[in-house]
Design a protein around this motif. Structure first.
Motif, PDB file in Angstrom:
ATOM      1  N   LEU A 230      30.445  44.461  42.835  1.00  0.00           N
ATOM      2  CA  LEU A 230      31.830  44.498  43.304  1.00  0.00           C
ATOM      3  C   LEU A 230      32.497  43.133  43.120  1.00  0.00           C
ATOM      4  CD1 LEU A 230      31.554  46.654  46.563  1.00  0.00           C
ATOM      5  CD2 LEU A 230      32.417  47.360  44.327  1.00  0.00           C
ATOM      6  N   SER A 231      31.752  42.072  43.369  1.00  0.00           N
ATOM      7  CA  SER A 231      32.286  40.730  43.143  1.00  0.00           C
ATOM      8  C   SER A 231      32.565  40.500  41.663  1.00  0.00           C
ATOM      9  CB  SER A 231      31.310  39.670  43.660  1.00  0.00           C
ATOM     10  OG  SER A 231      31.171  39.756  45.069  1.00  0.00           O
ATOM     11  N   GLU A 232      31.725  41.062  40.806  1.00  0.00           N
ATOM     12  CA  GLU A 232      31.950  40.941  39.368  1.00  0.00           C
ATOM     13  C   GLU A 232      33.192  41.716  38.938  1.00  0.00           C
ATOM     14  OE1 GLU A 232      28.251  42.287  37.792  1.00  0.00           O
ATOM     15  OE2 GLU A 232      27.230  40.358  38.098  1.00  0.00           O
ATOM     16  N   ILE A 233      33.436  42.855  39.588  1.00  0.00           N
ATOM     17  CA  ILE A 233      34.662  43.614  39.310  1.00  0.00           C
ATOM     18  C   ILE A 233      35.883  42.780  39.682  1.00  0.00           C
ATOM     19  CG2 ILE A 233      36.046  45.585  40.094  1.00  0.00           C
ATOM     20  CD1 ILE A 233      33.404  47.176  40.241  1.00  0.00           C
ATOM     21  N   GLU A 234      35.848  42.129  40.842  1.00  0.00           N
ATOM     22  CA  GLU A 234      36.946  41.249  41.239  1.00  0.00           C
ATOM     23  C   GLU A 234      37.160  40.146  40.209  1.00  0.00           C
ATOM     24  OE1 GLU A 234      38.308  38.256  44.883  1.00  0.00           O
ATOM     25  OE2 GLU A 234      36.325  39.203  44.922  1.00  0.00           O
ATOM     26  N   ALA A 235      36.061  39.542  39.754  1.00  0.00           N
ATOM     27  CA  ALA A 235      36.169  38.464  38.774  1.00  0.00           C
ATOM     28  C   ALA A 235      36.742  38.968  37.450  1.00  0.00           C
ATOM     29  CB  ALA A 235      34.795  37.831  38.557  1.00  0.00           C
ATOM     30  N   THR A 236      36.341  40.167  37.059  1.00  0.00           N
ATOM     31  CA  THR A 236      36.860  40.755  35.819  1.00  0.00           C
ATOM     32  C   THR A 236      38.361  40.961  35.901  1.00  0.00           C
ATOM     33  OG1 THR A 236      34.764  41.860  35.309  1.00  0.00           O
ATOM     34  CG2 THR A 236      36.760  42.782  34.321  1.00  0.00           C
ATOM     35  N   ILE A 237      38.825  41.520  37.025  1.00  0.00           N
ATOM     36  CA  ILE A 237      40.265  41.741  37.209  1.00  0.00           C
ATOM     37  C   ILE A 237      41.012  40.414  37.193  1.00  0.00           C
ATOM     38  CG2 ILE A 237      42.012  42.509  38.878  1.00  0.00           C
ATOM     39  CD1 ILE A 237      39.990  44.693  39.736  1.00  0.00           C
ATOM     40  N   ALA A 238      40.496  39.432  37.935  1.00  0.00           N
ATOM     41  CA  ALA A 238      41.173  38.137  38.035  1.00  0.00           C
ATOM     42  C   ALA A 238      41.220  37.412  36.691  1.00  0.00           C
ATOM     43  CB  ALA A 238      40.485  37.269  39.080  1.00  0.00           C
ATOM     44  N   SER A 239      40.201  37.612  35.855  1.00  0.00           N
ATOM     45  CA  SER A 239      40.119  36.891  34.591  1.00  0.00           C
ATOM     46  C   SER A 239      41.231  37.269  33.614  1.00  0.00           C
ATOM     47  CB  SER A 239      38.748  37.127  33.937  1.00  0.00           C
ATOM     48  OG  SER A 239      38.635  38.481  33.471  1.00  0.00           O
ATOM     49  N   ALA A 240      41.811  38.449  33.787  1.00  0.00           N
ATOM     50  CA  ALA A 240      42.850  38.921  32.852  1.00  0.00           C
ATOM     51  C   ALA A 240      44.250  38.824  33.439  1.00  0.00           C
ATOM     52  CB  ALA A 240      42.553  40.363  32.443  1.00  0.00           C
ATOM     53  N   ILE A 241      44.385  38.150  34.587  1.00  0.00           N
ATOM     54  CA  ILE A 241      45.692  37.979  35.198  1.00  0.00           C
ATOM     55  C   ILE A 241      46.310  36.674  34.716  1.00  0.00           C
ATOM     56  CG2 ILE A 241      46.936  37.683  37.379  1.00  0.00           C
ATOM     57  CD1 ILE A 241      44.729  39.345  38.726  1.00  0.00           C
TER      58      ILE A 241
END
Length: 245
Positions: A230-241
């Motif tokens: 779940l933390s990796e999902i957050e990081a993935t989303i944040a990386s493309a913002i």
């Protein structure tokens, strides 16, 4: 200059936006009460397409990237960052095959034509952010609902919108409840860019020419999803913002 030009366009936009909500309120009521769920779902999807069309007056455009990554069917848990209310109509319209249901604060469940009716009757979870027990129960019920029906839940784990586009830390509790309650779901991470720019001058006038971008990332199975994932999902989303200066 943009702000000056925006005043008359914003006034016209507000008029059309309000009329759209008022017109679709009785349409929703008729669809829901006379023809059932499927008719109501289609009326909500069409409402949100019209709301998107209204924003074209402001020069707003929309792009969805990586649509091919979407699963063929639900249940799904759609997880995204949150920049403004303009995040919502494109998700409802472009992901309509998943029948999106939102985790939303209870205040939106009353007083807003069309929007409040859909939140109360369309299957979404209305939560009291001051009542943790009620909130978690409503989210759990939503998870069980999508697990049973094959539909989708949409959650913005930041808890509130980012006014400058920069992502806020995710509050994971609600997402974890959804994952536990809908174990067969696919988690669909989405990064949203630039919707905050429509409100960059405040509530009035509106910003012109915003290009809203929705970046879909590879789905992750909810079954066995760990805190680390779940933390990796957050990081993935944040990386493309797109970060603001």
């Amino acid at each position: 200059m943009e702000r000056i030009i925006s005043y008359p366009l914003s006034a016209l936009y507000m008029l059309l936006f309000g009329l759209t909500l008022v017109v679709f309120h009785p349409i929703q009521w008729l669809c829901f009460n006379l023809f059932g769920y499927e008719a109501h779902r289609k009326s909500v999807a069409l409402l949100n397409l019209c709301l998107m069309r209204c924003t074209h007056l402001l020069g707003t455009s929309y792009t969805f990237r990586n649509i091919v990554l979407l699963p063929e069917k639900g249940p799904a848990i759609i997880v995204a960052n949150h920049q403004s209310m303009y995040d919502i109509p494109p998700i409802i319209w472009r992901l309509r095959k998943f029948h999106p249901k939102f985790v939303s604060k209870k205040e939106l469940g009353r007083g807003i034509p069309s929007v409040s009716y859909n939140l109360r009757h369309g299957g979404s979870a209305l939560i009291d952010r001051k009542d943790r027990k009620q909130s978690l129960t409503a989210i759990r019920d939503l998870g069980e609902y999508i697990e049973h029906t094959g539909r989708s839940a949409v959650i913005f784990p930041e808890g509130t919108r980012s006014r400058d586009g920069n992502p806020k830390p995710f509050r994971m509790v609600g997402l974890k409840v959804l994952v536990k309650s809908a174990p067969s779901a696919q988690i669909i991470p989405i990064s949203i860019n630039n919707s905050w720019k429509i409100l960059r001058f405040g509530k009035f006038p509106y910003g012109l020419g915003a290009h809203l971008e929705f970046i879909i990332h590879p789905p992750v199975p909810a079954t066995g999803c760990t805190d680390k994932e779940l933390s990796e999902i957050e990081a993935t989303i944040a990386s493309a913002i797109n970060k603001s200066p």
